[in-house]
Design an enzyme around this catalytic site. Structure first.
Site, PDB file in Angstrom:
ATOM      1  N   ARG A  98       0.823  -1.223   0.000  1.00  0.00           N
ATOM      2  CA  ARG A  98       0.000   0.000   0.000  1.00  0.00           C
ATOM      3  C   ARG A  98       0.848   1.261   0.000  1.00  0.00           C
ATOM      4  O   ARG A  98       0.374   2.316  -0.393  1.00  0.00           O
ATOM      5  CB  ARG A  98      -0.867   0.035   1.261  1.00  0.00           C
ATOM      6  CG  ARG A  98      -1.905  -1.046   1.300  1.00  0.00           C
ATOM      7  CD  ARG A  98      -2.597  -1.011   2.645  1.00  0.00           C
ATOM      8  NE  ARG A  98      -3.556   0.092   2.675  1.00  0.00           N
ATOM      9  CZ  ARG A  98      -4.867  -0.073   2.703  1.00  0.00           C
ATOM     10  NH1 ARG A  98      -5.375  -1.268   2.728  1.00  0.00           N
ATOM     11  NH2 ARG A  98      -5.675   0.965   2.719  1.00  0.00           N
ATOM     12  N   LYS A 115       0.005 -20.790   4.073  1.00  0.00           N
ATOM     13  CA  LYS A 115      -0.870 -21.163   5.153  1.00  0.00           C
ATOM     14  C   LYS A 115      -1.008 -19.990   6.135  1.00  0.00           C
ATOM     15  O   LYS A 115      -0.104 -19.152   6.144  1.00  0.00           O
ATOM     16  CB  LYS A 115      -0.342 -22.416   5.866  1.00  0.00           C
ATOM     17  CG  LYS A 115       0.937 -22.161   6.678  1.00  0.00           C
ATOM     18  CD  LYS A 115       1.248 -23.296   7.562  1.00  0.00           C
ATOM     19  CE  LYS A 115       0.784 -23.087   8.954  1.00  0.00           C
ATOM     20  NZ  LYS A 115       1.581 -22.137   9.771  1.00  0.00           N
ATOM     21  N   HIS A 172       5.728 -25.246   4.194  1.00  0.00           N
ATOM     22  CA  HIS A 172       7.178 -25.167   4.002  1.00  0.00           C
ATOM     23  C   HIS A 172       7.917 -26.381   4.579  1.00  0.00           C
ATOM     24  O   HIS A 172       9.048 -26.639   4.226  1.00  0.00           O
ATOM     25  CB  HIS A 172       7.745 -23.837   4.523  1.00  0.00           C
ATOM     26  CG  HIS A 172       7.914 -23.764   6.013  1.00  0.00           C
ATOM     27  ND1 HIS A 172       6.879 -23.478   6.862  1.00  0.00           N
ATOM     28  CD2 HIS A 172       8.992 -23.945   6.814  1.00  0.00           C
ATOM     29  CE1 HIS A 172       7.316 -23.486   8.108  1.00  0.00           C
ATOM     30  NE2 HIS A 172       8.607 -23.763   8.111  1.00  0.00           N
ATOM     31  N   LYS A 214      11.620 -28.842   3.307  1.00  0.00           N
ATOM     32  CA  LYS A 214      12.834 -29.083   4.107  1.00  0.00           C
ATOM     33  C   LYS A 214      13.576 -30.298   3.537  1.00  0.00           C
ATOM     34  O   LYS A 214      12.953 -31.318   3.251  1.00  0.00           O
ATOM     35  CB  LYS A 214      12.459 -29.341   5.581  1.00  0.00           C
ATOM     36  CG  LYS A 214      11.973 -28.082   6.286  1.00  0.00           C
ATOM     37  CD  LYS A 214      11.786 -28.331   7.762  1.00  0.00           C
ATOM     38  CE  LYS A 214      11.121 -27.156   8.449  1.00  0.00           C
ATOM     39  NZ  LYS A 214      12.019 -26.090   8.838  1.00  0.00           N
ATOM     40  N   GLU A 255       9.735 -26.112  19.512  1.00  0.00           N
ATOM     41  CA  GLU A 255      10.365 -24.815  19.249  1.00  0.00           C
ATOM     42  C   GLU A 255      10.793 -24.182  20.569  1.00  0.00           C
ATOM     43  O   GLU A 255      10.121 -24.348  21.585  1.00  0.00           O
ATOM     44  CB  GLU A 255       9.359 -23.882  18.580  1.00  0.00           C
ATOM     45  CG  GLU A 255       8.928 -24.335  17.214  1.00  0.00           C
ATOM     46  CD  GLU A 255       8.056 -23.276  16.539  1.00  0.00           C
ATOM     47  OE1 GLU A 255       8.617 -22.361  15.945  1.00  0.00           O
ATOM     48  OE2 GLU A 255       6.826 -23.369  16.655  1.00  0.00           O
ATOM     49  N   ASP A 295      -1.932 -23.962  13.725  1.00  0.00           N
ATOM     50  CA  ASP A 295      -0.671 -23.419  13.215  1.00  0.00           C
ATOM     51  C   ASP A 295       0.304 -24.522  12.797  1.00  0.00           C
ATOM     52  O   ASP A 295       1.041 -24.363  11.828  1.00  0.00           O
ATOM     53  CB  ASP A 295      -0.036 -22.558  14.331  1.00  0.00           C
ATOM     54  CG  ASP A 295       1.130 -21.721  13.836  1.00  0.00           C
ATOM     55  OD1 ASP A 295       1.049 -21.213  12.699  1.00  0.00           O
ATOM     56  OD2 ASP A 295       2.118 -21.567  14.574  1.00  0.00           O
ATOM     57  N   HIS A 350       1.795 -28.885   9.109  1.00  0.00           N
ATOM     58  CA  HIS A 350       3.144 -29.460   9.127  1.00  0.00           C
ATOM     59  C   HIS A 350       3.182 -30.881   9.706  1.00  0.00           C
ATOM     60  O   HIS A 350       3.748 -31.792   9.108  1.00  0.00           O
ATOM     61  CB  HIS A 350       4.098 -28.583   9.948  1.00  0.00           C
ATOM     62  CG  HIS A 350       4.138 -27.144   9.516  1.00  0.00           C
ATOM     63  ND1 HIS A 350       4.057 -26.770   8.197  1.00  0.00           N
ATOM     64  CD2 HIS A 350       4.264 -25.990  10.212  1.00  0.00           C
ATOM     65  CE1 HIS A 350       4.136 -25.451   8.113  1.00  0.00           C
ATOM     66  NE2 HIS A 350       4.246 -24.947   9.325  1.00  0.00           N
ATOM     67  N   LYS A 380       5.486 -24.401  21.549  1.00  0.00           N
ATOM     68  CA  LYS A 380       6.408 -23.266  21.619  1.00  0.00           C
ATOM     69  C   LYS A 380       6.991 -23.193  23.025  1.00  0.00           C
ATOM     70  O   LYS A 380       6.399 -23.677  23.971  1.00  0.00           O
ATOM     71  CB  LYS A 380       5.662 -21.979  21.294  1.00  0.00           C
ATOM     72  CG  LYS A 380       5.154 -21.957  19.860  1.00  0.00           C
ATOM     73  CD  LYS A 380       5.015 -20.560  19.336  1.00  0.00           C
ATOM     74  CE  LYS A 380       4.532 -20.552  17.890  1.00  0.00           C
ATOM     75  NZ  LYS A 380       5.593 -20.773  16.914  1.00  0.00           N
TER      76      LYS A 380
HETATM   77  C1  BG6 Z   1       5.120 -21.708  10.786  1.00  0.00           C
HETATM   78  C2  BG6 Z   1       4.327 -21.348  12.008  1.00  0.00           C
HETATM   79  O1  BG6 Z   1       4.298 -22.295   9.823  1.00  0.00           O
HETATM   80  O2  BG6 Z   1       6.157 -22.621  11.149  1.00  0.00           O
HETATM   81  C3  BG6 Z   1       5.225 -20.764  13.091  1.00  0.00           C
HETATM   82  O3  BG6 Z   1       3.328 -20.398  11.664  1.00  0.00           O
HETATM   83  C4  BG6 Z   1       6.366 -21.706  13.386  1.00  0.00           C
HETATM   84  O4  BG6 Z   1       4.482 -20.517  14.273  1.00  0.00           O
HETATM   85  C5  BG6 Z   1       7.071 -22.115  12.097  1.00  0.00           C
HETATM   86  O5  BG6 Z   1       7.268 -21.044  14.248  1.00  0.00           O
HETATM   87  C6  BG6 Z   1       8.098 -23.195  12.357  1.00  0.00           C
HETATM   88  O6  BG6 Z   1       8.853 -23.385  11.202  1.00  0.00           O
HETATM   89  P1  BG6 Z   1      10.353 -23.899  11.290  1.00  0.00           P
HETATM   90  O7  BG6 Z   1      10.754 -24.067   9.867  1.00  0.00           O
HETATM   91  O8  BG6 Z   1      11.126 -22.823  12.014  1.00  0.00           O
HETATM   92  O9  BG6 Z   1      10.312 -25.164  12.064  1.00  0.00           O
END
Ligand code: BG6
Length: 484
Positions: free
Chosen positions: A43, A142, A172, A176, A210, A229, A234, A334
Site C-alpha cells: 500500500r 498457510k 514449508h 525441508k 520450538e 498453526d 506441518h 512453543k
Molecule cells: C510456521 C508457524 O508455519 O512454522 C510458526 O506459523 C512456526 O508458528 C514455524 O514457528 C516453524 O517453522 P520452522 O521451519 O522454524 O520449524
C-alpha cells in the site's frame, strides 16, 4: 525462461524474513533463472529504488549463510520492482496488469503472502482484471482458513479462478531437505519397506519442538493456536510422509493421492479419544536456553485469560492393513526445552529375550529434521565389559549426518519451493482435497475444546510441555524420546 514473481504483501514479514532471503540464496547459487522480475506489492508509495533499499536494510536482520556484498545485492536488487496497490480496489489491479504487460513474461507467479482474509479478494480481483491467464500460477501461504468451512470457501473461490495445476499451496515443511530425505529413505531403498508395518513397528512419534515463543505474532496466534498453526498442516504432512504407501511414480498427483489416503484413514475421534488422547498446553513463565522468558498470557497482543494452546500432544492411528493398531503420537509446542524436530520409529522388541540385560534406547530409527538433518539407527551391541559378563549389551548408535555429508549450506525450504513454483513442479505442494481432509480431522478437536471449560494446562517455558502429555503416552506403555 522469463518470469514475473508478484509478491502480494511485499513489505510484510514473510516477504522480508523468508521469501527475499530465499530468492537471494537462489540467485547466489545461480539457480534463479535469469530474466526474472520480482514485483513487491504493497500500500505504501515506494519507488523501485526505495523498495530495494528497504529490502537491503531488512537483510541485516535475517539469517543468511553469508552476508551479501553491496555489489552482489545490487545485482540481485536489479530484479526488484514495486507496485503500489490497495488490494480491494479494482483499478489497482489494472495498474498491476500494466506493469506485467510491459514485458509479457513466459510465466507469472502470484504469491499471496497476505493475511488469509485477502486470499479470495485477490483471486477474484485478478480474475476480474483478466490476470488469471494460462501462464499464471498462484501461490498461497498457510493458514488457508481457520476451519473446514473457511478452507472450502477459499478453495472454491480459487478453483473458480485457477485450475488445480495452477495452484501451489505451500507447506514449508515439505520443502525441508530432511522431509525429502524421508521420501528418499522410504522409496529409494528396499531395506526398510518390509519392516515398515504393524508387525515390526511398535509406535511412531513426531515431535516439532520450538524454543521461540509467539514473538510479535500474539494477535495472530490468539485466533490460531498450535493445532491450527502446526498440527493441521506441518505435523500431518510429516505423518503422511512416514505413513503413506509407496506412490506408483514420483509425479505430484501420485504422491498426493497416497497422502490423501493416509488422511482419510486417520481414526475418527470419539468422545473418549478426544478426552484422553489430545492434550493441550500453554506456556507459563520459565527459562529457555538460560534466559528467563514471560508467560504466553503476558505476550504482546495476548488476552490475560487467553485459552489459546501453545502446545498439543495427541495420539492417533492410521486405520488400514499396514498400520492398524500402531499408535502415532504427534507433539508440538512453543517455548519447549529445545528447537528439535524429529520422528522416532520404535521397532517392536525381540520376540524372545536370550540376553539378561536389556538397556533402553535401541531398536529404533530416528529421523532428525532440525536443527540437524540426519538419521540415527539405535542398536544393541556387546558392551565393553564382555570378559566379566558375556551377556552385557550396550546401546550403540549409527549416525548419518546429512549436513556433514552434503554440506550445511543446502537449499533451504523456501528456496526449494520457490524454484519449484517457477519451474511448475507441484510435488511438494498440497492439493485442496488433502487440505480439506486435514481440516475435517482436526475439527472435532476444535469443537471439543470449545465446550471444554478446563482450558489448556500451563507448562513452564523451557520444559517438554505438560506432564499429561507423558501420562498419555505412558498409558500405552511407551515414553517420549527424551524420557527413555
Ligand atoms: C510456521 C508457524 O508455519 O512454522 C510458526 O506459523 C512456526 O508458528 C514455524 O514457528 C516453524 O517453522 P520452522 O521451519 O522454524 O520449524
Amino acid at each position: 525462461m522469463s518470469f514475473d514473481l508478484v509478491l502480494f504483501g511485499g513489505t510484510g514479514d514473510l516477504v522480508w524474513r523468508k521469501l527475499m532471503p530465499a530468492l537471494f540464496q537462489a540467485f547466489r547459487h545461480g539457480t534463479l533463472p535469469a530474466g526474472g522480475r520480482i514485483l513487491g506489492v504493497g500500500r505504501d508509495d515506494h519507488s523501485h529504488e526505495a523498495y530495494r533499499e528497504l529490502i537491503r536494510t531488512r537483510f541485516d536482520k535475517v539469517e543468511l549463510a553469508k552476508r551479501p556484498t553491496l555489489e552482489e545485492f545490487t545485482r540481485f536488487a536489479a530484479m526488484l520492482e514495486f507496485v503500489r496497490m490497495d488490494l480491494s480496489r479494482p483499478q489497482d489491479y489494472a495498474r498491476l496488469g500494466a506493469a506485467l504487460a510491459q514485458r509479457a513474461a513466459d510465466t507469472v507467479l502470484m504469491y499471496v503472502a497476505t493475511a488469509p482474509s485477502l486470499f479470495t479478494v485477490v483471486c477474484e480481483q485478478l480474475a476480474a482484471a483478466g490476470l488469471n491467464t494460462a501462464q499464471t500460477r498462484v501461490v498461497l501461504e498457510k493458514p488457508l482458513g481457520h476451519d473446514l468451512a473457511s478452507n472450502r470457501t477459499i478453495n472454491d473461490t480459487v478453483r473458480r479462478v485457477f485450475s488445480e495445476r495452477q495452484v501451489f499451496r505451500i507447506d514449508h515443511y515439505l520443502g525441508k531437505p530432511a522431509v525429502q530425505n524421508l521420501f528418499a529413505l522410504r522409496f529409494g531403498n528396499a531395506l526398510f519397506e518390509p519392516l515398515w508395518r504393524r508387525e515390526h513397528i511398535a509406535n511412531i512419534q513426531i515431535t516439532i519442538a520450538e524454543e521461540l515463543g509467539v514473538e510479535k505474532r500474539g494477535a495472530f496466534y490468539e485466533t490460531t493456536g498450535a493445532l491450527r498453526d502446526m498440527v493441521q498442516n506441518h505435523a500431518l504432512q510429516l505423518l503422511c510422509a512416514i505413513g503413506m504407501e509407496p506412490p506408483i511414480n514420483a509425479h505430484a498427483d501420485a504422491i498426493r493421492d497416497e497422502k490423501l489416503k493416509v488422511l482419510r484413514s486417520l481414526k475418527p475421534w470419539t468422545a473418549q479419544t478426544l478426552a484422553q488422547d489430545v492434550i493441550r498446553g500453554q506456556y507459563g513463565a520459565g527459562t529457555v536456553a538460560g534466559t528467563p522468558v514471560s508467560a504466553y498470557r503476558d505476550e504482546l497482543g495476548v488476552q490475560p485469560n487467553s485459552p489459546t494452546e501453545t502446545f498439543v500432544a495427541l495420539r492417533t492411528e492410521i486405520a488400514n492393513w499396514r498400520w492398524a493398531g500402531v499408535p502415532f503420537y504427534i507433539r508440538t509446542g512453543k517455548r519447549l526445552a529445545g528447537r528439535d524436530a524429529h520422528i522416532v520409529v520404535n521397532f517392536r522388541p525381540t520376540p524372545h529375550a536370550i540376553f539378561s540385560s536389556r538397556p533402553g534406547l535401541a531398536n529404533r530409527l530416528v529421523i532428525n529434521l532440525q536443527p540437524r538433518d540426519g538419521l540415527e539407527l539405535h542398536l544393541l551391541a556387546q558392551g565393553q565389559d564382555n570378559r566379566r559378563n558375556a551377556s552385557s549389551l550396550a546401546p550403540v548408535q549409527l549416525d548419518l549426518d546429512f549436513d556433514k555429508r552434503f554440506g550445511s549450506e543446502r537449499v533451504g525450504a523456501y528456496e526449494r519451493l520457490l524454484l519449484d513454483v517457477i519451474d511448475g513442479r507441484l510435488n511438494l505442494f498440497v492439493r485442496s482435497d488433502e487440505q480439506e481432509e486435514a481440516w475435517r480431522w482436526v475439527e472435532p478437536i476444535l469443537e471439543h475444546w470449545k465446550n471444554d471449560t478446563q482450558g489448556p494446562r500451563v507448562y513452564s517455558a523451557g520444559t517438554w510441555g505438560p506432564s499429561t502429555a507423558s501420562a498419555m503416552i505412558a498409558r500405552d506403555g511407551f515414553c517420549w524420546a527424551e524420557e527413555a
